[in-house]
Motif scaffolding. Structure first.
Motif, short mmCIF file in Angstrom:
data_model
loop_
_atom_site.label_atom_id
_atom_site.label_comp_id
_atom_site.label_asym_id
_atom_site.label_seq_id
_atom_site.Cartn_x
_atom_site.Cartn_y
_atom_site.Cartn_z
N LYS A 1 14.74 -31.71 -49.76
CA LYS A 1 15.08 -30.47 -49.06
C LYS A 1 16.56 -30.15 -49.20
CE LYS A 1 11.35 -30.28 -45.67
NZ LYS A 1 10.96 -30.30 -44.26
N TYR B 1 17.11 -28.78 -52.76
CA TYR B 1 16.53 -27.48 -53.08
C TYR B 1 16.50 -26.56 -51.85
CZ TYR B 1 15.00 -29.83 -57.33
OH TYR B 1 14.97 -30.53 -58.52
N GLN B 2 17.57 -26.55 -51.07
CA GLN B 2 17.58 -25.76 -49.84
C GLN B 2 17.88 -24.28 -50.07
OE1 GLN B 2 20.74 -27.07 -47.25
NE2 GLN B 2 22.12 -27.52 -48.94
N TYR C 1 12.92 -24.98 -52.38
CA TYR C 1 12.11 -26.15 -52.04
C TYR C 1 10.63 -25.78 -51.99
CZ TYR C 1 10.07 -29.92 -49.25
OH TYR C 1 9.28 -30.93 -48.79
N LYS D 1 7.58 -26.92 -54.54
CA LYS D 1 6.71 -27.93 -53.94
C LYS D 1 5.43 -28.19 -54.74
CE LYS D 1 4.74 -27.75 -49.76
NZ LYS D 1 4.53 -27.87 -48.30
#
Length: 679
Positions: free
Chosen positions: A625, A628-629, A634, A638
């Motif tokens: 997280k 890839y915030q 994110y 996924k």
């Protein structure tokens, strides 16, 4: 260095099935006695494994525990041109035993007996056994000169060559009879003596000498002892296409040659007027509708050299039964596998076959090789011979020596069907790529349709061979291709370092194949989004799952995906024990934003390691997280992360992958955590 005389063996395990081992015991003669023990426990088996006296081509002395390179023991040296000069004494024609001052000696250390009930058991030789061994030498000595003069046993010298240098270089064996110990020479010689004395017809001579040839193939100092499973026995000389020397070998008594002498020839009578005869393909002048060829190439089997092993025994009988036959070595007649002269000879052959084929005739060329440059040369040879590939398919023909369908070795042979070239069109290289792409996908799909998913016959290597064949079909379908001068490129040496245009086209076919071969369990859309380095790592892990650890296989993958720098991905780059780094071996290293280090898969490996260390998915998810915030990246990534975690989790219960077990379990936990979390 310590003055001890050391018996050499790469293994002191005589039979794993019978739990039989040999143990070294020091004696007062600065040497070792060898004791044979059966039905031993695991501790003694481990001790026998630890006390091997050949390790990585070094002699290991159990007394002083020092290692010495075998090349030093042989007294090999370099001359002024930096070529290796062998230091061993060359055995003379009259010798069949080593001299007392020779570096390498020969010693009987284990005998297998069969009792009255048919039970086998092993023992070290006692005084009576050693006396019988001396008797063998005496019996042979009485007959040796006569048998050699009459051709019952070999007397010819081993000519140096690609495959015949090994016995000369590593043991000093200079004549063909020296590839057999006294007992083997006596037994094999008795077969030969009785055949020569007693055959009455040509058919008897042929059949009995075929039997002798099988006996010598299974009863030589080049017969490796196999200690695994229920088949504790020596194997034949040509279990592969070389003259391999061994530090320990199996020698058969007369009783044990039955399985070699008595064998079935699976043949049937052909009721037609056809003739079968040997002929140089360049000289054939008979028309034929179909020609089948299996051309020699690059590392092809050196039959012209290896057959001298049998010719040394067969010359006498051949001269008597077939006086018109050519009995000298076939080396001068062989079409050798490299260079301009080879390419010209191959073109002469295929042009001649094409000229002796009707317009609607065709040729079948069987070919197996993994080198793109070799395939490019074959393509140009066939093309220059006036042929075009009209179809190609891969036939699964073999498994490895253990019978297991694992690894990335070639299990099949590509069969190319060719017809006469009829096209005069001119194609341009940049136009061929889309044609090659379609053909590669078509042939891979056809192979997958016939393959057994649960017990596959084809490996990646076979699919790559198919892609080579597909590119040949496209290339040779055109009369000419702009910018390809066949005469020029066929005249170039293979090691010139130049990439010819046909090679470039085949390499494009390889890349198409690698991009199209999607690992089991990964969606096509996900695979297409991965970077080359990610695909390389995943396919590399798949190789390991299949038991493949040869660095050459990983190098082939790297070439296919166009990955040039991959050394940081490996925990080991050794020739036969290559493997990729696990998440813990990577840890937080190599995250500098270049190549593999800045891929989703690399960050997945970090997350797996964090999960493994903390035994909780919180740390792993937290890392992903944080990485890839931005901009909901994110959540966008996924599905890709779940797919990659799912693939890695499959490693958990794979045999031989214990170093991945904990990480694969963490990948499974992390996968479920990502799947179940809410926005």
């Amino acid at each position: 260095e310590c003055g001890y005389k050391v018996p050499l063996a790469p293994s002191w395990i005589i039979g794993k099935g019978t739990k039989t081992i040999a143990l070294l015991e020091e004696n007062d003669k600065n040497s070792f006695d060898i004791k044979i023990k059966m039905n031993v426990d695991k501790n003694l088996i481990k001790e026998a494994e630890e006390k091997v006296t050949i390790k990585n081509n070094n002699l290991y002395c159990p007394h002083c525990e020092k290692e010495t390179p075998i090349s030093s023991i042989r007294r090999d040296r370099k001359n002024k041109n930096n070529n290796t000069i062998n230091g061993l004494r060359k055995w003379e024609k009259h010798e069949f035993l080593p001299r007392e001052d020779d570096i390498f000696q020969e010693r009987l250390y284990a005998i297998r007996y069969v009792d009255e009930k048919g039970n086998r058991y092993y023992t070290e030789p006692n005084e009576k056994d050693l006396e019988r061994d001396k008797k063998v030498v005496q019996l042979l000595s009485k007959r040796f000169e006569e048998w050699q003069s009459k051709g019952y046993i070999p007397s010819t010298k081993i000519d140096e060559g690609d495959k015949t240098d090994e016995p000369i270089r590593t043991r000093g064996w200079n004549y063909w009879h020296q590839l057999f110990n006294p007992r083997q020479l006596l037994i094999n010689g008795l077969f030969s003596y009785n055949i020569n004395k007693n055959y009455k017809t040509k058919k008897q001579a042929i059949v009995t000498f075929l039997g002798l040839n099988k006996v010598i193939d299974w009863n030589s100092k080049l017969s490796m002892w196999v200690n695994s499973g229920i088949n504790e026995n020596s194997v034949h000389v040509f279990y592969n296409q070389a003259l391999n020397t061994f530090y320990n070998f199996g020698a058969k008594g007369l009783e044990n040659t039955k399985s070699s002498w008595f064998y079935n020839i699976n043949n049937s009578r052909i009721k037609n007027s056809r003739k079968i005869f040997p002929e140089d393909a360049r000289k054939i002048n008979s028309a034929c509708n179909i020609w089948f060829t299996d051309p020699p190439y690059a590392d092809a089997v050196n039959y012209h050299v290896l057959t001298e092993f049998f010719l040394a025994w067969d010359k006498n009988i051949i001269l008597e039964v077939f006086p018109d036959w050519y009995i000298d070595s076939k080396r001068v007649l062989a079409v050798r596998g490299t260079g301009k002269s080879f390419n010209e000879s191959m073109i002469d052959i295929y042009q001649n076959l094409t000229n002796n084929m009707p317009e609607k005739g065709y040729q079948i060329v069987m070919f197996t090789h993994q080198d793109v440059k070799v395939w490019s040369e074959l393509a140009m040879i066939l093309w220059a011979s006036g042929l075009r590939v009209v179809s190609a398919w891969n036939i699964a023909t073999e498994t490895d020596a253990t019978g297991l369908k694992t690894g990335n070795y070639v299990k099949g042979t590509v069969l190319l069907t060719l017809k006469k070239q009829t096209s005069n069109d001119m194609a341009f290289q940049d136009e061929l790529y889309s044609e090659i792409k379609r053909e590669v996908k078509r042939i891979i799909d056809s192979m997958k349709e016939i393959d057994d998913k649960d017990d596959p016959d084809f490996s990646d290597a076979d699919y790559l061979l198919a892609s080579y064949a597909a590119s040949l079909k496209v290339i040779t379908s055109h009369g000419k291709i702009d910018g390809i001068d066949l005469d020029y490129w066929l005249a170039q040496p293979r090691d010139s370092g130049l990439e010819n245009p046909v090679e470039k086209l085949i390499n494009k076919a390889v890349k198409v194949a690698y991009d199209y071969l999607i690992p089991e369990g990964i969606e096509k859309s996900i695979w297409s989004d991965l970077k080359p380095e990610e695909r390389f790592y995943i396919r590399g892990l798949e190789l390991e799952i299949n038991g493949e650890n040869k660095i050459s296989s990983f190098q082939e993958l790297a070439r296919g995906f166009g990955v040039k720098d991959y050394s940081d991905m490996f925990a080991s780059l050794k020739a036969n024990s290559a493997r990729l780094k696990t998440p813990s071996e990577y840890a937080m290293r190599y995250l500098n934003g270049n190549g593999f280090s800045d891929t989703t898969l690399r960050h997945i490996l970090v997350a797996i390691n964090e999960t493994t260390k903390s035994k909780s998915t919180v740390e792993g998810r937290g890392y992903l997280k944080d990485k890839y915030q931005k901009d909901n990246e994110y959540w966008y990534k996924k599905p890709l992360m779940v797919e990659l975690l799912n693939f890695i989790s499959t490693v958990e219960f794979v045999d031989g992958m214990d170093h991945w077990k904990d990480h694969a379990y963490s990948a499974k936990l992390l996968r479920e955590a990502l799947k179940n979390e809410g926005v």
